[in-house]
Motif scaffolding. Sequence first.
Motif, PDB file in Angstrom:
ATOM      1  N   LEU A 129       0.883  -1.335   0.003  1.00  0.00           N
ATOM      2  CA  LEU A 129      -0.084  -0.153   0.005  1.00  0.00           C
ATOM      3  C   LEU A 129       0.886   1.289   0.091  1.00  0.00           C
ATOM      4  O   LEU A 129       1.909   1.224   0.539  1.00  0.00           O
ATOM      5  N   ALA A 130       0.300   2.120  -0.674  1.00  0.00           N
ATOM      6  CA  ALA A 130       0.967   3.571  -0.685  1.00  0.00           C
ATOM      7  C   ALA A 130      -0.068   4.622  -0.507  1.00  0.00           C
ATOM      8  O   ALA A 130      -0.840   4.668  -1.564  1.00  0.00           O
ATOM      9  N   VAL A 131       0.415   5.773   0.117  1.00  0.00           N
ATOM     10  CA  VAL A 131      -0.882   7.003   0.093  1.00  0.00           C
ATOM     11  C   VAL A 131      -0.268   7.995  -0.938  1.00  0.00           C
ATOM     12  O   VAL A 131       1.112   7.897  -1.366  1.00  0.00           O
ATOM     13  N   LEU A 132      -1.104   8.590  -1.736  1.00  0.00           N
ATOM     14  CA  LEU A 132      -0.780   9.442  -2.778  1.00  0.00           C
ATOM     15  C   LEU A 132      -0.996  10.744  -2.273  1.00  0.00           C
ATOM     16  O   LEU A 132      -2.052  11.312  -2.061  1.00  0.00           O
ATOM     17  N   GLN A 133       0.134  11.288  -2.076  1.00  0.00           N
ATOM     18  CA  GLN A 133      -0.061  12.875  -1.392  1.00  0.00           C
ATOM     19  C   GLN A 133       1.416  13.718  -1.771  1.00  0.00           C
ATOM     20  O   GLN A 133       2.251  13.114  -2.046  1.00  0.00           O
ATOM     21  N   ASP A 134       1.026  14.953  -2.076  1.00  0.00           N
ATOM     22  CA  ASP A 134       2.223  15.749  -2.530  1.00  0.00           C
ATOM     23  C   ASP A 134       3.026  15.364  -3.477  1.00  0.00           C
ATOM     24  O   ASP A 134       4.278  15.492  -3.675  1.00  0.00           O
ATOM     25  N   GLY A 135       2.276  14.679  -4.580  1.00  0.00           N
ATOM     26  CA  GLY A 135       2.915  14.190  -5.848  1.00  0.00           C
ATOM     27  C   GLY A 135       3.758  13.068  -5.708  1.00  0.00           C
ATOM     28  O   GLY A 135       4.653  12.803  -6.390  1.00  0.00           O
ATOM     29  N   LYS A 136       3.637  12.299  -4.464  1.00  0.00           N
ATOM     30  CA  LYS A 136       4.379  10.979  -3.962  1.00  0.00           C
ATOM     31  C   LYS A 136       3.542   9.859  -3.817  1.00  0.00           C
ATOM     32  O   LYS A 136       2.425   9.965  -3.539  1.00  0.00           O
ATOM     33  N   ALA A 137       4.163   8.712  -3.787  1.00  0.00           N
ATOM     34  CA  ALA A 137       3.500   7.395  -3.361  1.00  0.00           C
ATOM     35  C   ALA A 137       4.349   6.832  -2.150  1.00  0.00           C
ATOM     36  O   ALA A 137       5.284   6.492  -2.256  1.00  0.00           O
ATOM     37  N   VAL A 138       3.723   7.285  -0.917  1.00  0.00           N
ATOM     38  CA  VAL A 138       4.686   6.962   0.410  1.00  0.00           C
ATOM     39  C   VAL A 138       4.172   5.686   0.783  1.00  0.00           C
ATOM     40  O   VAL A 138       2.701   5.489   1.076  1.00  0.00           O
ATOM     41  N   PRO A 139       5.008   4.720   0.894  1.00  0.00           N
ATOM     42  CA  PRO A 139       4.477   3.452   1.847  1.00  0.00           C
ATOM     43  C   PRO A 139       3.557   3.581   2.870  1.00  0.00           C
ATOM     44  O   PRO A 139       4.216   4.443   3.849  1.00  0.00           O
TER      45      PRO A 139
END
Length: 670
Positions: free
Chosen positions: A258-268
Amino acid sequence: MARLTKIPDGLDRVGVARLDEEPPGVHPSFMGLPKLEMKTTAPLPQVPTAGPSLLAPGTDGQGTSYYVFCAGVLIEIDLQTNVIRRHEVPFDSGSNVIYSSGATSAYLAENGRIYFAPAGKPARVAVFNPGTCGMKLLGSGLDGWSYSSWCEDRQGRLYVMGYPGLLARIDMENETVEGLGRLTTRALYCWRSPLAADEDGRIYAVPGPRGFALVVYDPVTNTVEILHEGQARIIPNNGRPYVRIGPKANESKNYDRLAVLQDGKAVPIDEAPEVGPWTYLSTSLDKQFEIEWIERAPICRLRHRLREAETWQEIEFEVPTSERILDNLSTGPDGRIYMWGSYCMSIHDPVDGQSTYCPDLFGFSMYDATNHGEDMYWGGYPSGRLSVLDTSQPVKMSKDKKSPESNPRDLQTYHEFEADGEMLGVHRLWSLCNGADDRIYMAASASRWYRGGALIWFDPRTGESGALRSPFRFLGVTALTAIQGGQVIAGVTWTSPDPLFSGDEPDEAILFLFDVATQTITKQCVPLPGCKVLTSIHEATPGKLVGLGMPAVPTLHEADDSYYGDTTLFFLELETMKVTTRIDTPYSLCRRAGRAFCDAPDGSIWVSGGGALLRVDPHAETIKPLAVIEEDGNFLIQNEKLYLAGQASLRIAEIGPLLRTNKERRKGFQ
């Protein structure tokens, strides 16, 4: 971050919907040739055009309606009163093939308006306002086709993605549409994962599938960045999107990260994030009502209810129909003629002369057939589908088309079938024939994120399949014919160019011989040096083949579209694998789907091209025109009658006067 790109040359011909066009006239070579008199049946495939549907505010100013997009009309069903309202579409759908429903997708925005993408090309965006019942085009001439994935950024803009990975933006206040470009250079088709916007207005998408990628689009800089190489599934999550990360293309692993999509990034992340603050009008309406289709036909039926209600309400309404083209013909074991179009079928009985459209057989596009006892095997599209019909039994379609009770019955799809250590990726079965080993042999081509094709076989006794993939990794197999009593299968191919990854495809199409006893290719050659597209092959006489190619065109799609394109007819001697005669024509004798050649009762071989019927002399190795038929099409000959497809009706002609007499046959072909 990279700028969005344009469609590369050669990629714009991959679309499946074409604009309505008048068929070209008879080639000048045949002017003055007598016209073949034909009896024409009434148009047969009257296919219902009910397409995308959704819940939205009612046009009476209150309540909820269910909207169904059809060719030429938007049908509204008021779910409070069951009143049917019909809103005429003031522009043409632009398509006469598969997407004849009028729209490829629709989206309910938070302003209560319905935005939709009309079918066909050029791509367009339109809007319907339930409050005013107004409908209009917002923009036309977008690159690509089939725009289908939507999202709203809550800043007054909608985004929609189409093939091949193209992004467009709609300004809802000014009602303008802007094509932004291609999200990745490898996008051949767009992946059907949802689009999503974050709270800052960035757009996340998964274009593909020729090299899947999770990307983010920044509307401020008009740039795109790849966040993950491989497959992914986006969850919009009410403005706080996240993603399930998956494997690369062709890998059968799970979406396990899983990764959250925020600030133009995919953060695990370890678990899904909290639901965002955005509300969706479409979601709230979906939670209120349940809709179930009972029948999609010219007279449609569906039922609906509030989700808390115990009883259903049933509604019946009529939808427009569309005439489909009859593309392919084949005679079944029962002597009847089966006629396929795009997702439709009709049957003609030569005994009583009656033709009937068969909605019970609706479902797929079939390109060719071969008979095996009382069974008729069909091959076609999509997913490389092989089906069987027992002509001695009544038609009985079940919901599960693979069920033994279903007739016809789906036997296999070869899209994910493995051979030579890889999946075939087959999407179309172009040609079928019987081998002496009692197997069904199929010519296949791959598409989407695969290339080339395969030679496939199916054993009716065991239900088992096999295939050769490695010799055809960059060659689509276009046609097969059984020779030497089925001991050998002869086939032809086309090169499988890829505008995204060019440079590794063969320069020339090959002809090959396959031995059914050893399951190996024993001989192959390049019959037409420099030719990339061979379309048809046929046994002319024992020891001799006749085939067709189109040296002037680079792809199979071009060959299919070339009515007046140059064709080369060639004869090949099997023992030496040498071409003995080559005849170039200024018109096309090629048909992409179905068989170009047909054996006539007088021992000749017939073919159509340039709006005329032509006779091939297999002994003298010549070709001569017989009569004008005005429009080409696949045809067959049965009991001195010619049955011609290529329109929405079946055309039938008496051909006795065109056949050579016994006296002429004794003298031989001159």
